[in-house]
Enzyme design. Structure first.
Site, PDB file in Angstrom:
ATOM      1  N   GLU A   1       4.319   4.400   5.722  1.00 48.22           N
ATOM      2  CA  GLU A   1       3.071   3.630   5.660  1.00 48.22           C
ATOM      3  C   GLU A   1       2.034   4.383   4.830  1.00 48.22           C
ATOM      4  O   GLU A   1       2.081   5.605   4.740  1.00 48.22           O
ATOM      5  CB  GLU A   1       2.511   3.436   7.075  1.00 48.22           C
ATOM      6  CG  GLU A   1       2.482   2.028   7.600  1.00 48.22           C
ATOM      7  CD  GLU A   1       1.720   0.993   6.780  1.00 48.22           C
ATOM      8  OE1 GLU A   1       1.467   1.188   5.574  1.00 48.22           O
ATOM      9  OE2 GLU A   1       1.371  -0.032   7.369  1.00 48.22           O
TER      10      GLU A   1
ATOM     11  N   GLY B   1       0.775  -1.237   0.000  1.00 44.92           N
ATOM     12  CA  GLY B   1       0.000   0.000   0.000  1.00 44.92           C
ATOM     13  C   GLY B   1       0.805   1.285   0.000  1.00 44.92           C
ATOM     14  O   GLY B   1       0.404   2.280  -0.605  1.00 44.92           O
TER      15      GLY B   1
ATOM     16  N   ARG C   1      -5.502   0.114  -6.235  1.00 44.50           N
ATOM     17  CA  ARG C   1      -4.226   0.728  -5.828  1.00 44.50           C
ATOM     18  C   ARG C   1      -3.724   1.725  -6.870  1.00 44.50           C
ATOM     19  O   ARG C   1      -2.989   2.647  -6.559  1.00 44.50           O
ATOM     20  CB  ARG C   1      -3.146  -0.339  -5.660  1.00 44.50           C
ATOM     21  CG  ARG C   1      -3.386  -1.294  -4.500  1.00 44.50           C
ATOM     22  CD  ARG C   1      -2.092  -2.024  -4.197  1.00 44.50           C
ATOM     23  NE  ARG C   1      -2.276  -3.236  -3.428  1.00 44.50           N
ATOM     24  CZ  ARG C   1      -2.372  -3.273  -2.102  1.00 44.50           C
ATOM     25  NH1 ARG C   1      -2.333  -2.148  -1.400  1.00 44.50           N
ATOM     26  NH2 ARG C   1      -2.518  -4.423  -1.482  1.00 44.50           N
TER      27      ARG C   1
ATOM     28  N   ASP D   1      -4.346   2.606  10.958  1.00 48.52           N
ATOM     29  CA  ASP D   1      -5.767   2.425  11.283  1.00 48.52           C
ATOM     30  C   ASP D   1      -5.835   2.016  12.761  1.00 48.52           C
ATOM     31  O   ASP D   1      -5.801   2.868  13.657  1.00 48.52           O
ATOM     32  CB  ASP D   1      -6.291   1.361  10.318  1.00 48.52           C
ATOM     33  CG  ASP D   1      -7.779   1.064  10.447  1.00 48.52           C
ATOM     34  OD1 ASP D   1      -8.480   1.857  11.075  1.00 48.52           O
ATOM     35  OD2 ASP D   1      -8.227   0.035   9.920  1.00 48.52           O
TER      36      ASP D   1
END
Ligand code: IMP
Ligand code: MG
Length: 188
Positions: A103, A49, A169, A107
């Protein structure tokens, strides 16, 4: 930017534009340049990610720096599984080095806690965290985030590296799950 995108039957609407992301990255890069002057930091990109963010941030930082890529995964569908896998792929020596973890999103923070533990054990000089996105309401334990692109509510988002089961993505912009996701809402 599209008005709406659909993945796996779920509708998403525009949330953060690529232009705003790029601007914020420039600001973070300038902060990093100031704080790491004279050092050669090692950026650690958390795959998959964080890849677009890490690449754009790394290119924006005008310093001698290195980048490494590690893999960790905790998500299935749109809810956290709570399980965090081992970190794999780091072959650089990090003992005594200044590390900046990159990152896409923090979350619950579970991924980051695990990663910091694994990295601390390798004896770096210090570890800082740069995350493009942060959901403060979802955080389970206190965590000090050094560079945060955008703090957002506890909603599911996709694009610019963030995925829904591997898809989305490659969207340039970030989209958020539409509140009313019924497919009959397009009657005009
Ligand atoms: P945490 O361990 O709960 O902090 O989750 C971190 C990881 O979950 C991130 O690296 C993402 O891969 C994924 N994640 C968390 N929120 C979202 C989201 O809204 N969209 C897509 N992926 C997310
Ligand atoms: Mg991730």
């Amino acid at each position: 930017m599209k008005e709406q995108v659909t993945y796996k039957g779920l509708n998403f609407v525009p949330y953060i534009t690529h232009t705003d992301i790029k601007e914020r990255i420039k600001e973070i890069a300038q902060q990093i340049e100031k704080e790491y002057e004279g050092d050669i930091p090692l950026f650690i990109c958390v795959l998959s990610g964080a890849c677009p963010f890490a690449t754009d941030l790394f290119r924006e930082v005008n310093l001698d720096a290195e980048i490494a890529y590690v893999k960790l995964k905790s998500y299935v569908g749109t809810g956290s599984t709570g399980k965090v896998k081992e970190m794999i792929g780091l072959d650089q020596e990090i003992s005594g080095r200044r590390v900046i973890i990159i990152e896409d999103i923090v979350d619950t923070g579970n991924t980051m806690y695990k990663l910091i533990d694994d990295l601390q054990a390798k004896g770096p000089k210090d570890i800082k965290i740069a995350t493009l996105l942060h959901k403060p309401e979802a955080l389970q334990k206190p965590l000090n985030l050094d560079y945060v692109g955008f703090s957002i509510p506890n909603k599911f988002i996709i694009g610019y590296g963030l995925d829904l089961d591997g898809l989305a993505r490659n969207l340039q912009d970030i989209y958020i799950l539409k509140e009313n996701n019924s497919s009959s809402s397009s009657r005009l």
